[in-house]
Structures are given as structure tokens and as C-alpha cells.
Design an enzyme around this catalytic site. Sequence first.
Site, short mmCIF file in Angstrom:
data_model
loop_
_atom_site.label_atom_id
_atom_site.label_comp_id
_atom_site.label_asym_id
_atom_site.label_seq_id
_atom_site.Cartn_x
_atom_site.Cartn_y
_atom_site.Cartn_z
CG ASP A 188 82.49 50.01 39.84
OD1 ASP A 188 81.35 50.52 39.83
OD2 ASP A 188 83.34 50.25 40.72
CG ASP A 238 81.02 51.28 45.52
OD1 ASP A 238 80.94 51.84 46.62
OD2 ASP A 238 82.04 51.37 44.82
O1 OSB Z 1 84.03 52.33 42.71
O2 OSB Z 1 85.18 50.80 43.53
C1 OSB Z 1 85.10 51.95 43.13
C2 OSB Z 1 88.54 53.63 43.23
C3 OSB Z 1 88.20 54.91 43.63
C4 OSB Z 1 86.88 55.21 43.82
C5 OSB Z 1 85.89 54.25 43.61
C6 OSB Z 1 86.23 52.96 43.23
C7 OSB Z 1 87.58 52.66 43.00
C8 OSB Z 1 88.03 51.36 42.51
C9 OSB Z 1 89.46 50.96 42.77
O3 OSB Z 1 87.35 50.62 41.83
C10 OSB Z 1 89.59 50.10 43.96
C11 OSB Z 1 91.03 49.97 44.40
O4 OSB Z 1 91.82 49.34 43.67
O5 OSB Z 1 91.37 50.48 45.49
MG MG Z 2 82.65 50.72 42.82
#
Ligand code: OSB
Ligand code: MG
Length: 369
Positions: A188, A238
Site C-alpha cells: 500500500d 483506496d
Molecule cells: O491506507 O489503508 C490505509 C491506516 C491509516 C490510514 C490509511 C490506511 C491505514 C492502514 C491501517 O493501512 C489499517 C488498520 O490497521 O486499521
Molecule cells: Mg490504503
Amino acid sequence: MRLREVVLHRLHMPLKIRFETSFAVETYRLLDIIEVRSDEGVGFGECVAMEEPVYNEEWLDGAREVIVRHLLPRVAGRELAAPADLDALWRPVHGNKMAKSAVETAVWDLFAGAQGVPLARLLGGTKQAVEVGVSLGIEPTVDALLAEVERHVGEGFRRIKLKVRPGWDEEPLAAVRAAFPRVPLTVDANTAYTAGDLDRLATWDRFGLDYIEQPFPEEDLLLHAALQARLDTAVCLDESATSAADVRIAARLGACRVVNVKVARLGGLAESLRVCDVAREAGIDLWCGGMLETGVGRAVNVAIAARAEFTRPGDTAGSARYWEEDLIEPPVVSVDGTVAVPDSPGLGYAVQAERLRRFAVEPSRRIAL
Ligand code: OSB
Ligand code: MG
């Protein structure tokens, strides 16, 4: 049903982990819990907007203002036959989806509780348990990352997601792949790459990833489509997916084959259900993402992920990954990469009033409607 009162709780919750992404380092969460009250009962929702607008354009104080000044006045005195009625009332207010979702999910909890049904079932979820993976932040060294991967593979998570950015990608990825040849792996980037990185990213089939999540800026669906055309590996969106219409367009353009559903980024559960419809029609795989939620937001994630369209493991790890003490009882528990879908009414977890007070950073704000 009419909402009688809304209580806004501003909390500071220390995280057990240091979570570094391409856009921020998080060691605590500052968040609002939204408590909605009617004659029929109480519902809780979580505002997951970050302190600064660095994940998307929303931010916590801004979302609070939108809720107080623009969303709640439009609900005051209105009869709600279903949570989806909020859509029409809020239609004049553009964007501000995390603000809307914070209140909307609380109203869904209230309705599910009043009807005596689990939220997952009200949403059409059929699973008894949901599969979960884990999202691992950027580490200071590759060795530290390998240790994290080993620990979480050992805990049974169904896939490992690695945060990447320019300068922290091919080296850690190659090392993790070499050490764990068969573990389901994803990355990601949270929009960190540009068109200049396209040729390099187009070689990433060699890492055997389940998907590459949001490599490019959220507006640039065509750039995602250019990458998807050059890869066997799926591209996952996303930040780019802020509505069911976005997902339909992305599918039409070939900009992704997978979508990370974050209820808050989409503006709530009604829009998330519309994304499920689009995904079925367009052959897009879904999974449920996260924003380092407390148990209040996490319970909503588990509920929506109980639907059949969620065919891939989510980021809905158990409370213990994030919190010494969560806001709910029992905590969300992930065992061997699955979380059981609760079968008690509403969220299915009890929000602890004493903890709302203990983690508060200012007096709660009561708004009569
Ligand atoms: O992009 O998925 C994302 C956390 C904060 C903001 C964006 C993201 C994330 C994570 C963590 O990837 C997801 C989690 O464990 O809640
Ligand atoms: Mg993400």
C-alpha cells in the site's frame, strides 16, 4: 424514529504500535465518538478523520464543525424511517464523507439495536466470521520488518500488507518474499508514486503480490489504468474510491480489479452497500480497510465485511494490535486470522461509558435536536 440528542466525545487514545506510512507517523489517535440518542435507544459511531488532512482532505476539527453546523441541523426534528433517509437530508452538503459516516454509522447502530438485530445482519451480511490480514507500517530497517512479518504470520493473519513509498519498496519486498515465499502479500503506497515510477512498478509481478494498493494520487485513475494494463497483479484502489460511482468508473477504465472499502471514506454504510452492488456487477473484489479505529469503528468494519462481496481478508485486526484497552467490551478478537461476527443486537460490543470519560481530552458536547 427521531434523534433527540447527540453527544460528541473527543478522545485521545495511545496506540500500542508506531505506525509509519508514506504520509504520516501515528503513535496515538485523536478521534471523536458520536453518540446518538432517540426514544428507542442509543447508537455509537466513530469519526476517523485524521488530525491533519494528510490521508484525504478531511480533518478532525473540520469534520466536527461540519457535523455540528451542517449535518445535525438537517436531521433535527426529522422522522427517520431508515438510516438511508439521511442521504436525502444531507444531499445539499457536498463531500465531508467522514463527517457524514461518523453520524450515519451511529444511526445504523441505533436502528439495529432498536430492531434487536445484529448490524451485520441488517446490512445483509451472512458470514459467521470474517478473514483478517494485517497492515504493517514502514520500519527503520529491513530486519525489523522481517521480524514483524514473522510475528504476524505466526499469529495466523491471512495476508500481510506492507506500507511502501519511494525508497522503501523493492528492497524490503524482495527480502520479505525471499523469507516468506508463499505468504499472501500486498503493498500500500497511499498515493506516494508518480508517472515517473510507472515503468518500475510495472515490473512488480515478480514479487507475487495479491494486489498493489493506491500507488498513485487519488485523482489519477488513468495512471492506475496504465499500470493495471501492464501487470498481472491486481491494482487496488483506496483513496481514489470515494463513492459507488467512482468504483463504476474505475472498473470501466480498467483502473483496478480490487477495492478497499472504508465505510468512512465512502460517506457511510448506505454508500458502502451501493459499492457492493457495483462490485458484484463489475466483477471487482472487495475487502474492508481500516483507519486504526477503536472498537466502535472496528465493529462497523466487521459488520460490513460479513457480506459475501468481501472476498479478500480485511485490515480489521483485533483490538489487541492497537490498544492496551479498547473502548468496547468484549474487545474485537482475531484468532488464527478470523474475527467472529457478533450475533447480539447493534454493533454487538458494549461501548464503555467510563472509558469514554477516561480517554476524553475535553468535556463532551451535548446537542439537543
Ligand atoms: O491506507 O489503508 C490505509 C491506516 C491509516 C490510514 C490509511 C490506511 C491505514 C492502514 C491501517 O493501512 C489499517 C488498520 O490497521 O486499521
Ligand atoms: Mg490504503
